[in-house]
Write a protein that holds these residues in place. Sequence first.
Motif, PDB file in Angstrom:
ATOM      1  N   TRP A   1      -2.859  12.219 -13.278  1.00 53.26           N
ATOM      2  CA  TRP A   1      -1.811  13.122 -12.771  1.00 53.26           C
ATOM      3  C   TRP A   1      -1.555  14.215 -13.800  1.00 53.26           C
TER       4      TRP A   1
ATOM      5  N   SER B   1       3.464  17.587  -0.152  1.00 54.49           N
ATOM      6  CA  SER B   1       4.524  16.911  -0.894  1.00 54.49           C
ATOM      7  C   SER B   1       5.850  17.147  -0.196  1.00 54.49           C
ATOM      8  N   ALA B   2       6.571  16.087   0.025  1.00 58.00           N
ATOM      9  CA  ALA B   2       7.884  16.223   0.667  1.00 58.00           C
ATOM     10  C   ALA B   2       8.884  16.796  -0.321  1.00 58.00           C
TER      11      ALA B   2
ATOM     12  N   VAL C   1      -3.579  16.418  -4.429  1.00 54.15           N
ATOM     13  CA  VAL C   1      -2.539  15.604  -3.805  1.00 54.15           C
ATOM     14  C   VAL C   1      -1.326  15.463  -4.721  1.00 54.15           C
ATOM     15  N   ALA C   2      -0.190  15.294  -4.085  1.00 55.52           N
ATOM     16  CA  ALA C   2       1.064  15.039  -4.810  1.00 55.52           C
ATOM     17  C   ALA C   2       1.641  13.720  -4.306  1.00 55.52           C
ATOM     18  N   ALA C   3       2.574  13.204  -5.053  1.00 54.09           N
ATOM     19  CA  ALA C   3       3.163  11.920  -4.698  1.00 54.09           C
ATOM     20  C   ALA C   3       4.450  12.101  -3.910  1.00 54.09           C
ATOM     21  N   ASP C   4       4.730  11.148  -3.062  1.00 52.75           N
ATOM     22  CA  ASP C   4       6.050  11.036  -2.460  1.00 52.75           C
ATOM     23  C   ASP C   4       7.088  11.151  -3.579  1.00 52.75           C
ATOM     24  N   PRO C   5       8.171  11.913  -3.350  1.00 54.44           N
ATOM     25  CA  PRO C   5       9.132  12.108  -4.447  1.00 54.44           C
ATOM     26  C   PRO C   5       9.761  10.818  -4.957  1.00 54.44           C
ATOM     27  N   ARG C   6       9.655   9.762  -4.192  1.00 61.24           N
ATOM     28  CA  ARG C   6      10.211   8.497  -4.690  1.00 61.24           C
ATOM     29  C   ARG C   6       9.377   7.889  -5.815  1.00 61.24           C
TER      30      ARG C   6
ATOM     31  N   TRP D   1       0.819  -1.206   0.000  1.00 59.53           N
ATOM     32  CA  TRP D   1       0.000   0.000   0.000  1.00 59.53           C
ATOM     33  C   TRP D   1       0.855   1.259   0.000  1.00 59.53           C
ATOM     34  N   SER D   2       2.042   1.193   0.573  1.00 57.83           N
ATOM     35  CA  SER D   2       2.868   2.405   0.645  1.00 57.83           C
ATOM     36  C   SER D   2       3.869   2.510  -0.498  1.00 57.83           C
TER      37      SER D   2
ATOM     38  N   HIS E   1      10.567  12.122   3.549  1.00 59.31           N
ATOM     39  CA  HIS E   1       9.699  11.014   3.160  1.00 59.31           C
ATOM     40  C   HIS E   1       8.653  10.689   4.190  1.00 59.31           C
ATOM     41  N   ARG E   2       7.520  10.395   3.669  1.00 60.60           N
ATOM     42  CA  ARG E   2       6.422   9.926   4.495  1.00 60.60           C
ATOM     43  C   ARG E   2       6.473   8.409   4.553  1.00 60.60           C
ATOM     44  N   GLU E   3       5.994   7.863   5.616  1.00 61.35           N
ATOM     45  CA  GLU E   3       5.692   6.439   5.645  1.00 61.35           C
ATOM     46  C   GLU E   3       4.245   6.268   5.201  1.00 61.35           C
ATOM     47  N   GLY E   4       3.899   5.076   4.802  1.00 64.83           N
ATOM     48  CA  GLY E   4       2.508   4.776   4.484  1.00 64.83           C
ATOM     49  C   GLY E   4       2.081   5.316   3.136  1.00 64.83           C
ATOM     50  N   TRP E   5       0.792   5.555   3.012  1.00 64.36           N
ATOM     51  CA  TRP E   5       0.186   5.954   1.751  1.00 64.36           C
ATOM     52  C   TRP E   5       0.941   7.139   1.151  1.00 64.36           C
ATOM     53  N   PRO E   6       1.417   7.011  -0.100  1.00 59.53           N
ATOM     54  CA  PRO E   6       2.355   8.019  -0.613  1.00 59.53           C
ATOM     55  C   PRO E   6       1.729   9.198  -1.351  1.00 59.53           C
ATOM     56  N   PHE E   7       0.392   9.254  -1.413  1.00 58.41           N
ATOM     57  CA  PHE E   7      -0.246  10.315  -2.212  1.00 58.41           C
ATOM     58  C   PHE E   7      -1.087  11.203  -1.300  1.00 58.41           C
ATOM     59  N   THR E   8      -0.557  12.335  -0.909  1.00 53.39           N
ATOM     60  CA  THR E   8      -1.228  13.183   0.076  1.00 53.39           C
ATOM     61  C   THR E   8      -1.100  14.644  -0.329  1.00 53.39           C
TER      62      THR E   8
END
Lengths: 620, 620
Positions: free
Chosen positions: A616, B587-588, A508-513, A292-293, B577-584
């Motif tokens: 996106w 944005s990091a 919403v935006a995505a984690d940069p990874r 999920w992550s 970086h966030r843990e868990g769900w990556p779309f929030t």
Amino acid sequence: MSTSPDAVTSSRSPAAASKGRWQPVGLGQARITGGFWAPRQVRNGESAIPSGQDQLETAGNLQNLRLAAGIGDGEAIGPVFADSDVYKWLEAAAWEYGRNPNEDLLKRQRELTAVVAAAQREDGYLDSVVQLRYGDEGRYQQLVWSHEHYCAGHLIQAAVAQVRCTGDRELLDVAIKLADHLVATFGDDKTVDVDGHPVIEMALVELYRETGTPSYLGLAKWFVEARGHGIIKEHGHEPTYFSDRLPVREATTVEGHSVRAVYLAAGAADVAIETGDTELLDALKRQFDHMWSTKTYITGGLGARWEGEAFGDEYELPPDRAYAETCAAIGGIQWAWRMLLATGEASYADALERMLYNGFLAGVSLNGTEYFYVNPLQLRGGAHPDNGRSPAHGRRGWFDCACCPPNIMRTLASLDGYLASSGDGAIQLHQYVAGVVRAGGVELQIQTNYPWDGAVRITADEPAAVDLRIPAWAEGATVNGKPVEAGTYARVEAAEIDLQLPMATRVVAADPRVDAVRGCVALERGPLVYAVEQADQQANVDDLHLLPEAAVAASHDDGLLDGVTVLTTRGRPGTGHREGWPFTPSSADATGDEVDVVAVPYYAWANREMGAMRVWLPRA
Amino acid sequence: MSTSPDAVTSSRSPAAASKGRWQPVGLGQARITGGFWAPRQVRNGESAIPSGQDQLETAGNLQNLRLAAGIGDGEAIGPVFADSDVYKWLEAAAWEYGRNPNEDLLKRQRELTAVVAAAQREDGYLDSVVQLRYGDEGRYQQLVWSHEHYCAGHLIQAAVAQVRCTGDRELLDVAIKLADHLVATFGDDKTVDVDGHPVIEMALVELYRETGTPSYLGLAKWFVEARGHGIIKEHGHEPTYFSDRLPVREATTVEGHSVRAVYLAAGAADVAIETGDTELLDALKRQFDHMWSTKTYITGGLGARWEGEAFGDEYELPPDRAYAETCAAIGGIQWAWRMLLATGEASYADALERMLYNGFLAGVSLNGTEYFYVNPLQLRGGAHPDNGRSPAHGRRGWFDCACCPPNIMRTLASLDGYLASSGDGAIQLHQYVAGVVRAGGVELQIQTNYPWDGAVRITADEPAAVDLRIPAWAEGATVNGKPVEAGTYARVEAAEIDLQLPMATRVVAADPRVDAVRGCVALERGPLVYAVEQADQQANVDDLHLLPEAAVAASHDDGLLDGVTVLTTRGRPGTGHREGWPFTPSSADATGDEVDVVAVPYYAWANREMGAMRVWLPRA
């Protein structure tokens, strides 16, 4: 012999977990009566299921079973797993009958059941394609590819649904005979082998739940434990694709073929629940959390790769080449549901909701009879379909590999069974639909226009303890006027319950990874992920940048796409495009005039003309 | 009968175009004597070619031909196109002999040639796997998959190379007999069919150039014109994969399997040149330009999809899942070379250079004997290899489908033939290497440390007209002190020529339509694209952002990776970086401490321990 559904005593649930924290409320006790899902179920029952039978006739799946039953002469047609599509259809028909009894549908089921029963070999073996192509000597010769257990699993699931919803035991008798044959054939002192495609694990546990026969649970556990010990590799295959690289209880992620992986995980969850195996359950929690992550699309879509229909590496989530097979979303829902019942953690219900409203629902057209196998998050204008599964074709009535359509049918027909559970001295409401839930002697009437509106009004016939899922996205939610915490279940004891879930649009935006959507944003509202389709835009979608500071307006349009809430914001087309070699020191930017950008729910895309689509969008 | 290479009169060129604007200067007349490429050719000749023969023995390819020749008993082993790898090896050995005569290598070629000749059927047919598996009746039964013309094409190419470089006619006799059989078998009034994998087109034109037999050119033209008229579809296959969706002269883009597409295009270019077909040549120009501007990686890599090994849609260029098969770069080089000779446009030589130094050269290890089939532009740390071709395995000594290694061998051995041409009253220098070029009675001695240094000194034995390619990236270049225009050929008439190509590092970004690398930059210097490998970094490559304003320093390190110019700049790891769900909604960003970022030439990656690698890095 016809049995009234009300006379059926076994739980009419797709996964009648007996030992989890919560017990599911089955069909009949939980009923969708209106709102968002009811018309979808009607179309599923009235259009999709009847036309699905026609498709199975045309494609030859039914003929294979008739031939194996000794009716007529000919050769098997189609893929080796052709029987499984028939069984998924039978399962769908059973749930549909449980939801909405209909004599014609019962008659169709019984006719087909008689063919299946006649096709079964005396010792319980059943796989029409293997029987016709390879004979008795051909059994289990290449289980890694033959899908014999996969077909058996779907037969068992259909049989359990049939007895639970119609009371008919004919298919159950076939399933028991087949399961007894499997128990007699596979195991430590017998044949040590596993099917390349899991599903038998879930099926055998459900048959155990239905019949109480411990050897079915035992064999399910054996199949789960057998994986990851080199069986597939001994057959000369790379094990990752088949979820056979590591033992299930040692794996820390999902990998390989996404449908296979989540079906196995769902079956392993069933085994963990019924055997009280907390170590196995903890392993599955880790795997689900990691999926999920790091390996799930914002739509809940699972599977980043066309090649091998696989989960990719961590954070490998390309929107254009997302595979996100409809069946993977269904398997994901099944896994999440079992984890939810086992643990009572709201995150699993949130995950289920995301998959249900987006990754799953996008797989079926508004009219219910056209499907996507593959569910990308971007389609470019002029994309060329070079594959029968390509979304650039638009939705299709059937596929050469037709796993998805009947899988959608059985999911929609059994959806009532995923709404609610009981346990901890309360009724849990996991999904908000207009309907009725009866449990523990209490009847809850639920009124809502969710997901368009966040108001849910629940009326109990007497004051009742109810656990309401407050989605993690619903910051600011209230129950009877009092703030409740998002991402948890809120306990309330009342006869009149007023739940208010805020429906603000989220950018919403995505984690940069997540490299593939760097610099982009997506729009969400409630449980819905939105998409920008060419049909609604002034500018070219391939070339459209969102102004992230612009306000987003939401308005409901009853006339559009069977009624959707539309989001409108502002964007800018890119006009700085270079011709020729595209990689140069000067980067072009979005410099065109501002335009409106209109987004519709992702699930509803590709119901008008096919054109460019993006979930996106780059930020201007 | 041994023939001294100097006595061979036919042009020792891989593509002896006779009617283009420019004529190639063949091996022997053009010689690489030092600098960047010479040690690579030595390793190719001394290590790769001998070990390649061992690999062909181990894999069974040679045994197949012996069996077909009646030597021993057994069944064919390996893929249906197994012969082609032997022929590519024979071609490599021929060019290697032409470059650097060696009696042992000549002996090996002759022994193998004798086996091939003995395996040929009396009527000229030759395909050991088909002969052994299906017999004479099995010929051309499923040409869409059987690769019979593909194998024939590679045999013909090997035969032409052999006669041009050794003077031996034995393999040429086999090729002529086979080509005559093909001429007698295929055509309008004969068998109307095409091979699913092009290459026969290029081969037949080259055999025509070698022998002057018009029917070979005629059949090549027929095979080119036959495509796009439904032949593949009639066999029940989707035609895109096979470059059979549209007639070659109507297509506006490349699509489907990338190697097949570029091999066909190269063959069509040969046909256009030899038949003076300007309409066909114009169509190929359009297709090349479209490929180069929308479907080519910055490395010159071709093919965005693993699924179907295909070109994708326009601007679909994911760095992590790039397929960019080594063979596609080779086919791209062959196509660009033919377009260059036909048109005299510098852009084709620029394209050839980009493919050669990056997409092609990355396919072979520094020691010359380990290979990549697939050449991605990003590998994540911990990427899991789930496929024999996965780059996450690192380079491999051979593959089940071993098309790439001998293709690399023949390309390196014949590289001298791609350096120069003559025409327009001058000698053209297309690629800058330390070496000698003789043409039109003039000998040019070329001294350069290119691509590390942009200085090229050319000394002619008498004043000569020379056209010097000024790469499009070389803004500010001078010839004998005078500015020249980048992206053209600069004509100079002198005995002493001093070319200076500026070697400033370029920080490049992609056209915004290349979604997959939005917000990223890449580093280039001269013809080289750079990559950031984990081995050189303080920070995690998966998580590293470049500071685009930071200076980039270049320094040559003789001890690193056989000597490379290293680029060093500054970056910042992402720590939000966030843990868990990556779309929030939040944005990091990259907020870690600044670190050095060290880049090495892309071609040299994966020669130390395997780890994360990126060509495109996000901007902090």
